[in-house]
Design an enzyme around this catalytic site. Structure first.
Site, PDB file in Angstrom:
ATOM      1  CG  ASP A  11      -1.752   1.177   1.406  1.00 38.62           C
ATOM      2  OD1 ASP A  11      -1.662   2.115   0.589  1.00 38.62           O
ATOM      3  OD2 ASP A  11      -2.556   1.189   2.363  1.00 38.62           O
ATOM      4  CG  ASN A  25      -9.586  12.861 -11.452  1.00 38.64           C
ATOM      5  OD1 ASN A  25      -9.540  14.079 -11.312  1.00 38.64           O
ATOM      6  ND2 ASN A  25     -10.197  12.074 -10.567  1.00 38.64           N
ATOM      7  N   GLY A  33      -9.657   4.301  -6.178  1.00 42.19           N
ATOM      8  CA  GLY A  33      -8.352   3.652  -6.318  1.00 42.19           C
ATOM      9  C   GLY A  33      -7.278   4.255  -5.429  1.00 42.19           C
ATOM     10  CB  VAL A  34      -3.634   4.582  -5.941  1.00 43.21           C
ATOM     11  CG1 VAL A  34      -3.435   5.463  -7.140  1.00 43.21           C
ATOM     12  CG2 VAL A  34      -2.452   4.682  -4.993  1.00 43.21           C
ATOM     13  CG  ASP A  35      -6.968  10.538  -6.736  1.00 40.89           C
ATOM     14  OD1 ASP A  35      -6.346  11.211  -5.907  1.00 40.89           O
ATOM     15  OD2 ASP A  35      -7.677  11.038  -7.636  1.00 40.89           O
ATOM     16  CB  SER A 118      -2.801   4.331 -16.793  1.00 39.61           C
ATOM     17  OG  SER A 118      -2.909   5.712 -17.002  1.00 39.61           O
ATOM     18  CB  THR A 119      -2.427  -0.729 -14.329  1.00 40.56           C
ATOM     19  OG1 THR A 119      -2.265  -0.569 -12.919  1.00 40.56           O
ATOM     20  CG2 THR A 119      -1.141  -0.418 -15.056  1.00 40.56           C
ATOM     21  CE1 TYR A 122      -9.237   7.555 -15.483  1.00 47.25           C
ATOM     22  CE2 TYR A 122      -7.012   8.427 -15.615  1.00 47.25           C
ATOM     23  CZ  TYR A 122      -8.348   8.611 -15.339  1.00 47.25           C
ATOM     24  OH  TYR A 122      -8.805   9.849 -14.928  1.00 47.25           O
TER      25      TYR A 122
HETATM   26  N1  AR6 Z   1      -1.295   1.452  -3.074  1.00 50.89           N
HETATM   27  C1  AR6 Z   1      -0.712   1.076  -4.231  1.00 50.89           C
HETATM   28  N2  AR6 Z   1      -1.401   0.837  -5.371  1.00 50.89           N
HETATM   29  C2  AR6 Z   1      -2.756   0.956  -5.309  1.00 50.89           C
HETATM   30  C3  AR6 Z   1      -3.442   1.342  -4.135  1.00 50.89           C
HETATM   31  C4  AR6 Z   1      -2.652   1.601  -2.983  1.00 50.89           C
HETATM   32  N3  AR6 Z   1      -3.200   1.975  -1.817  1.00 50.89           N
HETATM   33  N4  AR6 Z   1      -4.779   1.371  -4.417  1.00 50.89           N
HETATM   34  C5  AR6 Z   1      -4.928   1.000  -5.704  1.00 50.89           C
HETATM   35  N5  AR6 Z   1      -3.704   0.740  -6.244  1.00 50.89           N
HETATM   36  P1  AR6 Z   1      -6.206   3.366 -10.123  1.00 50.89           P
HETATM   37  P2  AR6 Z   1      -5.732   4.713 -12.711  1.00 50.89           P
HETATM   38  C6  AR6 Z   1      -3.364   0.318  -7.612  1.00 50.89           C
HETATM   39  O1  AR6 Z   1      -7.549   2.909 -10.568  1.00 50.89           O
HETATM   40  O2  AR6 Z   1      -5.944   3.448 -13.453  1.00 50.89           O
HETATM   41  C7  AR6 Z   1      -9.042   7.312  -9.685  1.00 50.89           C
HETATM   42  O3  AR6 Z   1     -10.410   7.369  -9.428  1.00 50.89           O
HETATM   43  C8  AR6 Z   1      -4.435  -0.348  -8.456  1.00 50.89           C
HETATM   44  O4  AR6 Z   1      -4.575  -1.713  -8.102  1.00 50.89           O
HETATM   45  O5  AR6 Z   1      -6.041   3.874  -8.739  1.00 50.89           O
HETATM   46  O6  AR6 Z   1      -4.566   5.577 -13.073  1.00 50.89           O
HETATM   47  C9  AR6 Z   1      -8.477   8.649 -10.134  1.00 50.89           C
HETATM   48  O7  AR6 Z   1      -9.122   9.736  -9.518  1.00 50.89           O
HETATM   49  C10 AR6 Z   1      -3.867  -0.163  -9.856  1.00 50.89           C
HETATM   50  O8  AR6 Z   1      -2.892  -1.192 -10.142  1.00 50.89           O
HETATM   51  O9  AR6 Z   1      -5.627   4.532 -11.112  1.00 50.89           O
HETATM   52  C11 AR6 Z   1      -8.726   8.620 -11.605  1.00 50.89           C
HETATM   53  O10 AR6 Z   1     -10.043   9.029 -11.927  1.00 50.89           O
HETATM   54  C12 AR6 Z   1      -3.113   1.168  -9.761  1.00 50.89           C
HETATM   55  O11 AR6 Z   1      -3.019   1.472  -8.356  1.00 50.89           O
HETATM   56  C13 AR6 Z   1      -8.562   7.180 -11.977  1.00 50.89           C
HETATM   57  O12 AR6 Z   1      -8.836   6.432 -10.792  1.00 50.89           O
HETATM   58  C14 AR6 Z   1      -3.805   2.291 -10.479  1.00 50.89           C
HETATM   59  O13 AR6 Z   1      -5.221   2.144 -10.377  1.00 50.89           O
HETATM   60  C15 AR6 Z   1      -7.134   6.874 -12.381  1.00 50.89           C
HETATM   61  O14 AR6 Z   1      -7.077   5.545 -12.860  1.00 50.89           O
END
Ligand code: AR6
Length: 174
Positions: A11, A25, A33-35, A118-119, A122
């Site tokens: 994490d 975003n 997600g991570v955001d 992005s994985t 997105y």
């Molecule tokens: N620590 C590490 N990695 C993480 C965590 C964490 N705590 N939580 C999720 N991931 P995503 P995107 C991973 O969807 O695809 C948001 O709503 C997750 O498993 O967070 O760039 C933003 O506001 C995945 O492998 O980001 C945008 O609208 C990776 O982080 C949109 O999502 C990225 O997944 C961005 O989409």
């Protein structure tokens, strides 16, 4: 240079590094997600600072403080939405890594952790994203000495395995 790059499963909000990167975003006003995890862990002051930034272009990066996070800084970057690969997605994702590392150097950051930008929501294909991430970080480190450690943080073990494979491949060819 690959000795400065580490792939871990975990994490990102818990890491004690100078900066963590947020996969945000264009609004920079939070999301899932991570955001979402970063905003929850940092506290409401992070959102207040993000409001002052007035958004961020895809492929670019902006920096804020880390507030309640162990990390001093958060670098917010906006990855591309995967739309099949013909809309410049590879270059935009590469630009996220370059822009974030450039900002890090400008702020004297030595240790930095990236999520797999992005994985998630997105939908960027993981192997392709992993290759771009490793290639861009490696290329950046080969021309810049001030960053001592880059951690690529994967939330799931399967993503971690694919990033490790990409790192191994770059190590073999560099
Ligand atoms: N620590 C590490 N990695 C993480 C965590 C964490 N705590 N939580 C999720 N991931 P995503 P995107 C991973 O969807 O695809 C948001 O709503 C997750 O498993 O967070 O760039 C933003 O506001 C995945 O492998 O980001 C945008 O609208 C990776 O982080 C949109 O999502 C990225 O997944 C961005 O989409």
């Amino acid at each position: 240079m690959t000795d400065k790059i580490t792939v871990i499963q975990g994490d990102i909000t818990q890491l004690q590094v100078d900066a963590i990167v947020n996969a945000a975003n264009n609004s920079l006003l939070g999301g899932g997600g991570v955001d979402g995890a970063i905003h929850r862990a940092a506290g409401s002051q992070l959102l207040a600072e993000c409001r002052q930034l007035r958004g961020c272009a895809t492929g670019a990066a902006k920096i804020t403080q880390g507030y309640n996070l162990p990390a001093k800084w958060v670098i917010h970057t906006v990855g591309p939405v995967w739309e099949g690969g013909d809309r410049g997605e590879d270059e935009l994702l590469a630009s996220c890594y370059r822009s974030s590392l450039t900002l890090a150097v400008q702020h004297g950051i030595k240790t930095i952790a990236f999520p797999a930008i992005s994985t998630g929501v997105y939908r960027f294909p993981i192997d392709r994203a992993a290759q771009i991430a490793v290639r861009e970080v490696q290329a950046f480190l080969s021309t810049n000495d001030s960053i001592s450690q880059v951690i690529l943080v994967c939330f799931s073990q399967s993503t971690c395995d694919r990033f490790l494979k990409a790192l191994q491949q770059v190590g073999e060819t560099s």
